[in-house]
Design an enzyme around this catalytic site. Structure first.
Site, short mmCIF file in Angstrom:
data_model
loop_
_atom_site.label_atom_id
_atom_site.label_comp_id
_atom_site.label_asym_id
_atom_site.label_seq_id
_atom_site.Cartn_x
_atom_site.Cartn_y
_atom_site.Cartn_z
N THR A 22 4.02 2.83 2.85
CA THR A 22 4.54 1.79 3.73
C THR A 22 6.07 1.74 3.75
O THR A 22 6.64 0.94 4.50
CB THR A 22 3.98 0.41 3.33
N GLY A 23 6.72 2.52 2.93
CA GLY A 23 8.18 2.59 2.99
C GLY A 23 8.91 1.85 1.89
O GLY A 23 10.06 1.46 2.08
N LYS A 24 8.28 1.67 0.74
CA LYS A 24 8.93 0.94 -0.35
C LYS A 24 10.13 1.72 -0.89
O LYS A 24 11.22 1.17 -1.06
CB LYS A 24 7.91 0.68 -1.47
N HIS A 64 -27.50 9.08 19.09
CA HIS A 64 -26.90 8.27 18.01
C HIS A 64 -25.54 7.74 18.43
O HIS A 64 -25.26 6.53 18.32
CB HIS A 64 -26.77 9.14 16.74
N GLU A 65 -24.67 8.64 18.93
CA GLU A 65 -23.32 8.22 19.33
C GLU A 65 -23.39 7.34 20.58
O GLU A 65 -22.60 6.39 20.72
CB GLU A 65 -22.43 9.43 19.58
N HIS A 85 -24.12 3.78 19.50
CA HIS A 85 -22.91 3.08 19.06
C HIS A 85 -22.11 2.56 20.25
O HIS A 85 -21.69 1.39 20.29
CB HIS A 85 -22.01 4.03 18.25
N ASP A 99 -22.67 4.98 8.28
CA ASP A 99 -22.89 3.67 8.92
C ASP A 99 -23.50 2.69 7.93
O ASP A 99 -23.08 1.53 7.84
CB ASP A 99 -23.82 3.82 10.14
N PRO A 144 0.82 -1.21 0.00
CA PRO A 144 0.00 0.00 0.00
C PRO A 144 0.85 1.26 0.00
O PRO A 144 2.04 1.21 0.35
CB PRO A 144 -0.81 -0.12 1.31
#
Length: 647
Positions: A237-239, A456-457, A460, A531, A234
């Site tokens: 990532t340090g390639k 709502h929160e 969750h 959601d 990805p």
């Protein structure tokens, strides 16, 4: 005095300055040679009077400009007062016409001359000529000159950009390689010490370094040194960092360039640059060639053959394939390449003998994230309360580039608040800023909307607290952030595989927000868009990708090669079954969330009220309201979690 002379900028001669005297010369030449400057104009009466007096020696008719040059007899010019004054002009030269006369129609003028000559026994000569000025020639050729000048300008610009291999910026260097060379004069200072995490990838590339340092160790047993290694993973990532570390460790010449550096508007330039790159690398062997973003030229051939726009890119790829295959084992040149789109690369590029190895550079795990944090906090001034272990837990899915950005964002937040050091809370605020977006405390929200957001929160948080496989809560806020009106942060468990029950619990927790709205207000709102998007993707993946649905069965419609973009790999009847099962899974978890919230209605109300009062609540507040999670093995919480600032 000598120091002042040293600091004076040196005079440099620009090649364009040579055009200035040339232009001035042509203007001056035109001015001095112009008939308008050399001769005085005559009126019709003056011309008739001079002609009748038989003072004219010669008349030259300029047919293309409708005027005549009048030459006076040389003996009269020096004796006659009238002509002596006329020749005193600054621009007059001996042998040039003293006057000029503009006539109308050529036929009428010639007829008039003939009549006057016969009637007055005149002795002048008559001649014809055509006259063109230098400026007229230049103006007629101006469109062509402009086209050539524009073409030369663009050629110089493009060839200047393409002369990266020591070229002087001329058009003939456009086929030269653009690779940046790091050798004994410009050493790569990055080593494996600068690369945190990536232990598996480092082991793979360490062997490449050993190949370059001690090739005899492998060749004496009959082995062949690998020709290429492809770093896949990805973004962030340090390639690229890993490739630079290989060059720094090996201590060999390192040619670095991007796949797009081969692309040019001219036919054959890309292939020419490939040839030049490998030629330079072979001359400096042992050496490393690093091609970043190789998918720019390595894309599979023949995918868009109808457009015909990929011929040049494919020619460049063909040349790359030829060069990599043509290298012998004694050349000691290794090609490293990096991409995050390995699935679109040409199969010929991926075969053994070209890129012999594929090294997957994955997102860092918990321990690797801690190591990356330790690298990036070295230049930072930290307070004593910073806990790297907790920060590593708080950043699942972060790449090395994301962590670097997080550390920088924390430093900016601390500086914005005039702090002398970066505190743990600054890092937490930076996580919130990166994940959730910028906090918008001045956003106008009505009390009714705020209550809906709070429930709502709270929904969750309640559902996730009560489910075994849902991620434990860290923080809930109803302060608007980015595009969201509220947000919750969890501490997900890092899993390599996910079971059906774990996915269902996560979906149920995600539906807890809408379920709370339905239970408390008996109405639902548009606030659950993200959601719904999340659970729909999860349910579709369960049915069509992972084969976790009993009705559809152990079947996957996922194609890792990416060739099914325009093809539906199932029938219409199967599509109906898939849609039905997706809806069934989502509605089942929605009903389950409502049931959990109904059973804990009193605690849900307390949590929502506390959220309305404080706007931000943490894990300690949930423990105070709900107690320990019912299925959780009671153990002492890590010290890192006790140090969260709840102010």
């Amino acid at each position: 005095m000598s120091e002042k002379k040293k600091n004076n900028p040196k005079f440099t001669l620009n090649s364009y300055w040579i055009y200035i005297p040339i232009i001035l010369f042509f203007i001056a030449l035109q001015l001095f040679s112009s008939a308008n400057m050399n001769s005085k104009k005559l009126t019709s009466n003056e011309f008739t009077e001079i002609l009748k007096n038989n003072d004219v020696e010669k008349i030259t008719i300029i047919t293309n400009k409708s005027f005549a040059k009048i030459f006076i007899k040389s003996d009269l010019i020096d004796t006659n007062e009238k002509y002596k004054k006329a020749k005193e002009s600054l621009y007059y030269r001996k042998g040039q016409p003293l006057y000029e006369y503009e006539f109308g129609k050529l036929e009428s003028f010639e007829s008039e001359l003939n009549k006057l000559k016969e009637s007055n026994n005149l002795t002048f000569d008559k001649g014809y000529d055509q006259e063109t000025s230098i400026l007229d020639t230049i103006f007629s050729a101006l469109p062509f000159i402009l086209l050539i000048a524009i073409w030369l300008f663009f050629m110089r610009r493009m060839s200047g950009a393409g002369g990266g291999s020591g070229g002087s910026g001329q058009i003939f260097n456009i086929g030269k390689s653009r690779a940046k060379l790091f050798d004994e004069n410009t050493k790569v200072k990055t080593t494996f010490k600068n690369v945190a995490g990536l232990e598996g990838a480092k082991e793979e590339v360490q062997e490449i370094v050993d190949f370059l340092k001690n090739p005899e160790k492998y060749t004496k047993l009959g082995g062949k040194i690998p020709k290429g290694a492809l770093l896949v993973g990805p973004p962030g990532t340090g390639k690229t960092l890993l490739a630079k570390a290989v060059a720094g460790e090996a201590g060999v010449p390192f040619f670095s360039l991007s796949g797009s550096d081969f692309v040019e508007m001219f036919v054959g330039v890309g292939a020419s640059r490939v040839r030049d790159l490998f030629k330079q690398a072979a001359q400096k062997s042992p050496s490393i060639i690093f091609i970043d973003e190789i998918d720019a030229i390595g894309r599979a051939r023949g995918k868009n053959s109808m457009t015909g726009g990929n011929d040049e890119r494919e020619n460049t790829l063909n040349q790359l394939l030829t060069e990599m295959d043509g290298f012998g084992t004694e050349s000691n040149v290794i090609v490293l390449a990096a991409t995050n789109r390995a699935e679109i690369l040409d199969k010929a590029l991926m075969r053994a003998g070209r890129f012999d190895r594929q090294i997957y550079v994955d997102l860092p795990d918990l321990n690797e994230r801690r190591e990356i944090f330790e690298v990036h906090i070295k230049p930072l001034k930290l307070a004593d309360d910073v806990k790297l272990e907790f920060l590593a837990q708080q950043t699942p899915g972060f790449s090395g580039a994301d962590i670097a950005n997080l550390c920088n964002e924390a430093a900016l937040i601390a500086a914005r608040n005039n702090k002398s050091a970066i505190h743990h809370q600054d890092f937490l605020d930076a996580v919130d800023r990166i994940v959730g977006g910028l906090e918008k405390k001045n956003k106008v929200i009505t009390p009714k909307e705020k209550k809906v957001i709070a429930y709502h929160e709270a929904g969750h948080a309640t559902v996730s607290w009560m489910l075994k496989y849902a991620a434990p809560l860290v923080k809930v806020t109803i302060v608007p952030r980015g595009q969201s009106l509220g947000a919750a942060w969890y501490l997900p468990e890092e899993r390599k595989i996910v079971q059906t029950e774990q996915m269902l619990d996560e979906m149920c927790a995600t539906m807890g927000g809408r379920a709370a709205e339905k239970l408390i207000f008996n109405k639902i709102s548009t606030g659950a868009l993200s959601d719904l998007e999340k659970v729909t993707k999860q349910a579709r993946a369960m049915v069509t990708v992972y084969g976790l649905n009993e009705e559809v069965g152990n079947v996957t419609y996922y194609d890792s090669s990416g060739n099914d973009s325009f093809v539906k790999p199932y029938s219409d009847d199967t599509a109906k079954v898939i849609d039905k099962e997706i809806s069934k899974i989502i509605e089942g978890q929605y009903a389950r969330a409502i049931q959990i919230l109904d059973e804990n209605r009193d605690k849900l109300d307390v949590l929502a009220q506390k959220l309305l009062e404080k706007e931000v609540i943490f894990k300690d507040d949930l423990i105070e309201i709900f107690g320990m999670r019912p299925f959780e093995v009671k153990k002492e919480a890590p010290d890192t979690e006790k140090n969260i600032d709840t102010n």
